[in-house]
Design an enzyme around this catalytic site. Structure first.
Site, PDB file in Angstrom:
ATOM      1  N   LYS A  33       0.924  -1.233   0.024  1.00 46.16           N
ATOM      2  CA  LYS A  33       0.101   0.005   0.066  1.00 46.16           C
ATOM      3  C   LYS A  33       0.772   1.405   0.005  1.00 46.16           C
ATOM      4  O   LYS A  33       0.486   2.240  -0.690  1.00 46.16           O
ATOM      5  CB  LYS A  33      -0.893   0.014   1.146  1.00 46.16           C
ATOM      6  N   THR A  34       1.950   1.180   0.603  1.00 41.01           N
ATOM      7  CA  THR A  34       2.817   2.335   0.800  1.00 41.01           C
ATOM      8  C   THR A  34       3.307   2.688  -0.496  1.00 41.01           C
ATOM      9  O   THR A  34       3.331   3.880  -1.198  1.00 41.01           O
ATOM     10  CB  THR A  34       3.774   2.378   1.810  1.00 41.01           C
ATOM     11  N   ASP A 225      -3.412   7.617   4.842  1.00 37.64           N
ATOM     12  CA  ASP A 225      -3.169   6.173   5.072  1.00 37.64           C
ATOM     13  C   ASP A 225      -3.821   5.583   6.160  1.00 37.64           C
ATOM     14  O   ASP A 225      -4.340   6.303   7.061  1.00 37.64           O
ATOM     15  CB  ASP A 225      -1.763   6.409   5.088  1.00 37.64           C
ATOM     16  N   GLU A 226      -3.927   4.112   6.226  1.00 35.05           N
ATOM     17  CA  GLU A 226      -4.585   3.478   7.505  1.00 35.05           C
ATOM     18  C   GLU A 226      -5.873   4.096   7.849  1.00 35.05           C
ATOM     19  O   GLU A 226      -6.144   4.349   9.104  1.00 35.05           O
ATOM     20  CB  GLU A 226      -3.630   3.664   8.789  1.00 35.05           C
ATOM     21  N   GLN A 256      -7.773  -4.887   9.595  1.00 32.52           N
ATOM     22  CA  GLN A 256      -6.563  -4.582  10.549  1.00 32.52           C
ATOM     23  C   GLN A 256      -7.068  -3.335  11.372  1.00 32.52           C
ATOM     24  O   GLN A 256      -6.153  -2.693  12.074  1.00 32.52           O
ATOM     25  CB  GLN A 256      -5.277  -4.222   9.648  1.00 32.52           C
ATOM     26  N   ARG A 611       1.721 -10.849  10.245  1.00 27.85           N
ATOM     27  CA  ARG A 611       3.221 -10.321  10.598  1.00 27.85           C
ATOM     28  C   ARG A 611       4.022 -11.330  10.039  1.00 27.85           C
ATOM     29  O   ARG A 611       5.085 -10.988   9.994  1.00 27.85           O
ATOM     30  CB  ARG A 611       3.421  -9.971  12.237  1.00 27.85           C
TER      31      ARG A 611
END
Length: 758
Positions: A33-34, A225-226, A256, A611
């Site tokens: 995503k970044t 973002d997020e 998330q 993770r």
């Protein structure tokens, strides 16, 4: 300029090339995503959008810096420095400083961190003659924080029936009055806390239409973002800022969303499609991080949530190893199992320590893993310890710097007015506070007024003169020069240097490190391109707005990381141990009666799973001590949601228990071959010491008079002899020999109930 489209998959490219109109990018874990966000910004600028018209909001300064660096690298020029990229708090702080006078604040207002805010609340509770043990500052702070993030001011708080009923139920009906006094105290001090940076931004945009129009016109394109981590205040501000152009791009993953305790609401991302017409939805489902086996487990677990945006993570990576599900007898056995597994993997697959992370639901679970890692000489780091900037000596030094920048800051003046000691006692400070309240003036205005008799003294005059002399340096000197002068002329550094104890030397090193950080700040180009602003005020804002994720958690050190799952979000490791998967622990007992809470717990488990890059262990214990009691546990319901075909089940007992107990030979056996736990418990019970019946009318004696050699009685362990004492007056620990059955036990006298046997 490099080809910034290079390496994008089809879905990522669709997200990047969408220019106008609302866009929601549902970005699964590890889906890049970044890269998509930064490439999209680069594409907007390549298409002619001015950098000054782009606003990108993140949740960490680290993420913002990385995005800006990537954009600059992709475009091959420095225009990216003109972007408004930063955390919600840092960007809004910049805007609020520019617009502060509209709200009645000085442009150099102080930003209170959590500890500062709690200190103000503590003073207010004291001033109101309330019981601090009942009106705990931490609890009050959390209530005020939640109110601000829900856009509730003190007046609304005190009028809201539901809120008042909740405070009455907890027998704290005066929280509204404390909130009101706290807001007034902060305003008087020229200070905002973290939550105010959101709340006051909302107030600015709703109260001053010209300010709203200004920033709506400024930001043509907004990227967040997020987005699943945003709260009501952030949602409302974004909605207002983007109302003119509606070029809003949100990136996030509802699976998330794990921060409801901070006020975040998953509904913000779930209802985005309802907020805007013709919204474009792009799902990033290709995962670049994990094996397919790990993703299959993650997909199956999160699939049990009803309230979600459906997606299916997949990868072109290898199938990977099965997930190890390990069941242990106790939490100590769980710690030993994990340490043994780390050693085994290091020998067998040549992993480094930094390839491993142990993730748990609560910080209290770390003990058994720390003990086992120490015994195995495995270096580790506990992520989430006390921040450098929260250490007392650092906060004392920063208090001087904050007062120099903003003399209205009463809390920090009180912190330093007699440190180092200069003969200004508590009584003098209280007189000044009373006079300031009587005259409706600030603390500084009273002590700086030469006509203010009754509160002035040579010592106070000296303090005022010193602060004024430092203030004259602000316009001509950079942050380091001012800070260095403060350390030298206040005697603060010398006092720390004179303390040659181990603790004193550590405190001295900490203030030297603080000065190093200020020096580095003055000599490093600003991330936002403002190369000339190396003022003390700019430095203080930068460090105050550091988030937890921006702290140095030893990423480069070769150590095993121990952390809560909340702290692990955004990180990845080759090997993950998700531990403590037991009912009432994970999921938490407080989440079992509400579907929304239970689904957030499941999302937390999903975060833990995703993770892992190569290997994943899931562990739980049949029993563990919680709140001083030995609790028998059931396996977490989440384990049942993991497909059996992906699991390698194992049971491990405790190799250090006596073989007569009958279970040291069970290590490594599968569940199917494991003997009945009831039979095992019966065997253990048959060898256990008989329970002690306390003496009639048992009454505990005062522990302060207990000495080595005394005979004592414990309600559970029976009669014993104190064989040794250690620790100070407030934490004395007694080693007591209770003889056959219980042996020598270490007991904290402050908490134990012991009767001295005459």
């Amino acid at each position: 300029m490099q080809n910034y489209f290079e390496g994008l998959n089809d879905q990522q490219r669709i997200a990047v090339e969408h220019i106008d109109g609302p866009l929601m990018i549902v970005a699964g874990a590890g889906s890049g995503k970044t890269k998509v966000l930064t490439t999209r910004i680069a594409h907007l600028m390549h298409r002619g959008v001015d950098a000054f018209n782009i606003l990108a909001l993140t949740f960490t300064n680290k993420a913002a810096a990385e995005m800006k660096e990537r954009v600059e690298r992709a475009l091959g020029n420095t225009e990216a420095r003109n972007l408004y990229i930063g955390t919600f708090h840092s960007v809004f702080a910049r805007i609020l400083r520019a617009e502060a006078t509209r709200l009645g604040y000085p442009s150099n207002f102080t930003i209170y961190d959590t500890d500062d805010a709690k200190a103000v609340i503590k003073d207010i509770v004291k001033d109101m003659n309330l019981d601090e043990k009942h009106y705990k500052p931490a609890y009050i702070y959390n209530r005020i924080s939640a109110a601000k993030n829900s856009l509730i001011d003190p007046a609304i708080y005190k009028q809201d029936t539901t809120i008042q009923q909740e405070d009455a139920r907890t027998t704290r009906p005066l929280i509204g009055d404390i909130y009101d006094a706290y807001a007034k105290r902060c305003f008087k001090n020229g200070a905002m806390d973290f939550d105010d940076l959101l709340f006051k931004m909302y107030v600015l945009l709703t109260t001053f239409p010209e300010a709203l129009a200004k920033y709506q016109g400024r930001f043509h394109y907004i990227l967040i973002d997020e987005y699943q981590d945003t709260n009501l205040a952030q949602y409302a501000i974004i909605k207002m800022l983007g109302a003119r152009h509606e070029n809003i791009c949100v990136v996030g993953d509802d699976a998330q969303s794990i921060y409801s305790f901070r006020g975040a609401t998953v509904q913000n991302i779930l209802q985005f499609q309802d907020d805007y017409e013709d919204v474009k939805i792009v799902k990033l489902e290709q995962n670049y991080r994990s094996t397919q086996t790990i993703l299959n487990v993650a997909n199956n677990v999160i699939g049990n949530n009803k309230n979600q945006i459906p997606k299916e993570l997949w990868t072109s990576n290898v199938e990977g190893e099965k997930i190890v599900l390990a069941r242990t007898m106790t939490d100590n056995d769980e710690g030993r199992f994990v340490a043994d597994a780390i050693k085994e993997q290091q020998m067998r697959n040549h992993y480094s320590n930094k390839d491993f992370a142990i993730l748990y639901r609560t910080n209290a679970q770390s003990r058994s893993f720390e003990e086992s890692l120490r015994r195995m000489n495995i270096p580790y780091k506990l992520v989430g310890g006390t921040s450098f900037y929260q250490r007392k000596e650092v906060k004392d030094y920063l208090a001087y710097l904050r007062v120099i920048v903003n003399s209205q800051d009463e809390e920090n003046i009180k912190r330093i007015i007699n440190y180092p000691t200069r003969g200004i006692g508590k009584t003098s400070v209280e007189k000044i506070i009373v006079r300031a309240n009587e005259l409706d003036k600030t603390f500084w205005e009273v002590i700086a007024d030469p006509d203010m008799s009754g509160v002035r003294s040579a010592q106070i005059d000296g303090f005022v003169t010193m602060i004024k002399s430092f203030r004259t340096m602000l316009e001509k000197q950079n942050a380091y020069d001012v800070a260095f002068a403060v350390g030298k002329y206040t005697g603060l550094v010398q006092e720390l240097h004179n303390d040659k104890s181990v603790e004193g030397m550590a405190r001295y090193e900490n203030v030297q490190e603080l000065l190093n950080s200020i020096k580095e700040f003055t000599e490093t180009p600003d991330e936002e391109g403002e190369l000339l602003d190396k003022s003390l005020g700019s430095y203080l804002q930068q460090i105050t707005l550091l988030t937890d994720a921006d702290q140095n958690n030893g990423e480069d050190a070769d150590v095993v990381k121990l952390m809560t799952i909340h702290a692990a979000k955004g990180l990845e490791f080759k090997c993950i141990f998700a531990v403590g998967l037991e009912e009432n622990l994970f999921p938490s007992s407080m989440s079992l009666f509400d579907r929304a809470d239970l689904e957030e717990e499941r999302r937390l488990f999903y975060v833990a799973i995703t993770r892992a890059k190569e290997r994943l262990w899931i562990t739980y214990a049949n029993s563990r001590y919680r709140f001083g009691n030995l609790i028998q546990n059931e396996a977490s319901r989440f384990i049942e949601e993991v497909p059996a075909s992906h699991l390698d089940k194992t049971y491990t007992g405790a190799s250090n228990r006596p073989q007569a107990g009958g279970y040291s030979s069970l290590v490594g056996q599968s569940f199917d071959k494991m003997p009945s736990l009831k039979k095992l418990a019966d065997k253990l019970a048959s060898t256990a010491p008989a329970p002690h019946t306390p003496t009639a009318n048992f009454a505990a004696d005062d522990a302060t008079g207990m000495e080595a050699g005394m005979q004592v009685e414990h309600q559970k362990f029976g009669f014993g002899k104190i064989v040794a004492l250690e620790g100070g007056a407030h934490n004395r620990i007694a080693s007591i020999d209770f003889g056959t059955g219980h042996g020598v036990k270490k007991i904290m006298l402050n908490y134990a109930k012991l009767r001295i046997v005459k």
